[in-house]
Motif scaffolding. Structure first.
Motif, short mmCIF file in Angstrom:
data_model
loop_
_atom_site.label_atom_id
_atom_site.label_comp_id
_atom_site.label_asym_id
_atom_site.label_seq_id
_atom_site.Cartn_x
_atom_site.Cartn_y
_atom_site.Cartn_z
N LEU A 1 2.73 77.67 59.61
CA LEU A 1 4.16 77.85 59.86
C LEU A 1 4.29 78.57 61.20
O LEU A 1 3.55 79.50 61.50
N ILE A 2 5.22 78.09 62.03
CA ILE A 2 5.48 78.71 63.33
C ILE A 2 6.94 79.13 63.35
O ILE A 2 7.84 78.33 63.06
N TRP A 3 7.18 80.39 63.72
CA TRP A 3 8.53 80.89 63.92
C TRP A 3 8.79 80.91 65.42
O TRP A 3 7.98 81.43 66.19
N VAL A 4 9.91 80.35 65.85
CA VAL A 4 10.30 80.42 67.25
C VAL A 4 11.46 81.43 67.30
O VAL A 4 12.54 81.17 66.77
N SER A 5 11.17 82.57 67.91
CA SER A 5 12.08 83.72 67.86
C SER A 5 12.79 83.94 69.19
O SER A 5 12.15 83.90 70.26
N PRO A 6 14.09 84.22 69.13
CA PRO A 6 14.82 84.49 70.36
C PRO A 6 14.49 85.87 70.91
O PRO A 6 14.37 86.84 70.17
N VAL A 7 14.30 85.93 72.22
CA VAL A 7 14.10 87.20 72.93
C VAL A 7 14.93 87.14 74.22
O VAL A 7 15.13 86.06 74.77
N PRO A 8 15.39 88.28 74.70
CA PRO A 8 16.22 88.27 75.91
C PRO A 8 15.43 88.15 77.20
O PRO A 8 15.94 87.66 78.20
N TRP B 1 19.30 83.27 64.65
CA TRP B 1 18.11 83.70 63.93
C TRP B 1 16.90 82.89 64.37
O TRP B 1 17.02 81.77 64.88
N PRO B 2 15.68 83.43 64.15
CA PRO B 2 14.46 82.66 64.46
C PRO B 2 14.44 81.33 63.69
O PRO B 2 15.01 81.21 62.60
N VAL B 3 13.78 80.34 64.30
CA VAL B 3 13.70 78.99 63.71
C VAL B 3 12.29 78.78 63.17
O VAL B 3 11.32 78.81 63.94
N PRO B 4 12.16 78.55 61.85
CA PRO B 4 10.83 78.23 61.31
C PRO B 4 10.57 76.73 61.41
O PRO B 4 11.41 75.90 61.05
N ILE B 5 9.39 76.37 61.95
CA ILE B 5 8.99 74.96 62.00
C ILE B 5 7.66 74.84 61.27
O ILE B 5 6.88 75.78 61.24
N HIS B 6 7.45 73.67 60.65
CA HIS B 6 6.23 73.50 59.86
C HIS B 6 5.71 72.07 59.93
O HIS B 6 6.43 71.14 60.29
N ASP B 7 4.45 71.95 59.58
CA ASP B 7 3.79 70.65 59.50
C ASP B 7 4.24 69.99 58.20
O ASP B 7 3.94 70.50 57.11
N ALA C 1 11.00 83.03 72.74
CA ALA C 1 11.68 82.07 73.60
C ALA C 1 13.07 82.57 73.98
O ALA C 1 13.73 83.24 73.17
N ASN C 2 13.49 82.25 75.20
CA ASN C 2 14.88 82.52 75.59
C ASN C 2 15.81 81.55 74.87
O ASN C 2 16.84 81.96 74.34
N ASP C 3 15.47 80.27 74.87
CA ASP C 3 16.25 79.25 74.15
C ASP C 3 15.41 78.79 72.97
O ASP C 3 14.72 77.77 73.02
N HIS C 4 15.45 79.59 71.91
CA HIS C 4 14.58 79.34 70.75
C HIS C 4 14.91 78.03 70.04
O HIS C 4 14.03 77.40 69.48
N GLN C 5 16.16 77.60 70.08
CA GLN C 5 16.53 76.33 69.45
C GLN C 5 15.86 75.16 70.19
O GLN C 5 15.25 74.29 69.57
#
Length: 130
Positions: free
Chosen positions: A57-64, A44-50, A12-16
Motif C-alpha cells: 500500500l502506498i500513501w501519497v501525502s500532501p506537503v507544502p 487528505w492523503p490518497v491511498p493507492i494499492h495493487d 507531494a505538492n499535488d498529491h492527487q
C-alpha cells in the motif's frame, strides 16, 4: 522485533495528481473507503494499492514544501524506462557498465530505480552490487 513494515509514503505538492501518476505507472488503483463510509476530503492523503494484492500500500501525502535534495530512501521497480518517460518521468541517470538500472524521477522529483524484466516479463534474479 522493534518494528514491522506497514506501508510506503510519498510526499507531494499535488498529491492527487501524483497518486494518479503512480497508479498509471504501477497499475495500481486508488483504495476505496469501506462500504458505508464517505469518501475522504480531497486534502487528505490518497491511498493507492495493487489490485492484485502483490504490492505494498502506498500513501501519497500532501506537503507544502517542494523536494529539494536527493531522496535518502527510494523505490525500486521492474518496468520499462521508455514507458515511464512517456508517462512523465525524468531520466536522471542511465544504466551503464555494471549498473543495470536507470534512475528516474516522478513528476515531483522523487527518485526511483527501474530494472528491466527479461523477455518473458520475469524479473531477473541476478544480484547487482549498488
Amino acid at each position: 522485533m522493534a518494528a514491522r513494515f506497514k506501508d510506503l509514503v510519498l510526499d507531494a505538492n499535488d498529491h492527487q495528481a501524483l497518486a494518479d501518476w503512480w497508479c498509471a505507472a504501477l497499475g495500481y488503483t486508488r483504495r476505496l473507503p469501506p462500504p458505508g463510509e464517505a469518501d475522504p476530503p480531497p486534502e487528505w492523503p490518497v491511498p493507492i494499492h495493487d489490485p492484485q494484492g502483490n504490492g505494498p500500500l502506498i500513501w501519497v501525502s500532501p506537503v507544502p514544501e517542494s523536494k529539494s535534495v536527493k531522496n535518502r530512501m527510494h523505490l525500486d521497480v521492474w518496468g520499462r524506462t521508455d514507458e515511464l518517460l512517456a508517462l512523465g518521468a525524468t531520466l536522471l541517470r542511465a544504466r551503464e557498465g555494471e549498473r543495470d538500472w536507470d534512475v528516474l524521477a516522478d513528476p515531483e522529483g522523487n527518485e526511483f530505480c527501474v530494472f528491466t524484466p527479461d523477455a518473458h516479463g520475469i524479473p531477473a534474479s541476478r544480484l547487482t552490487r549498488r
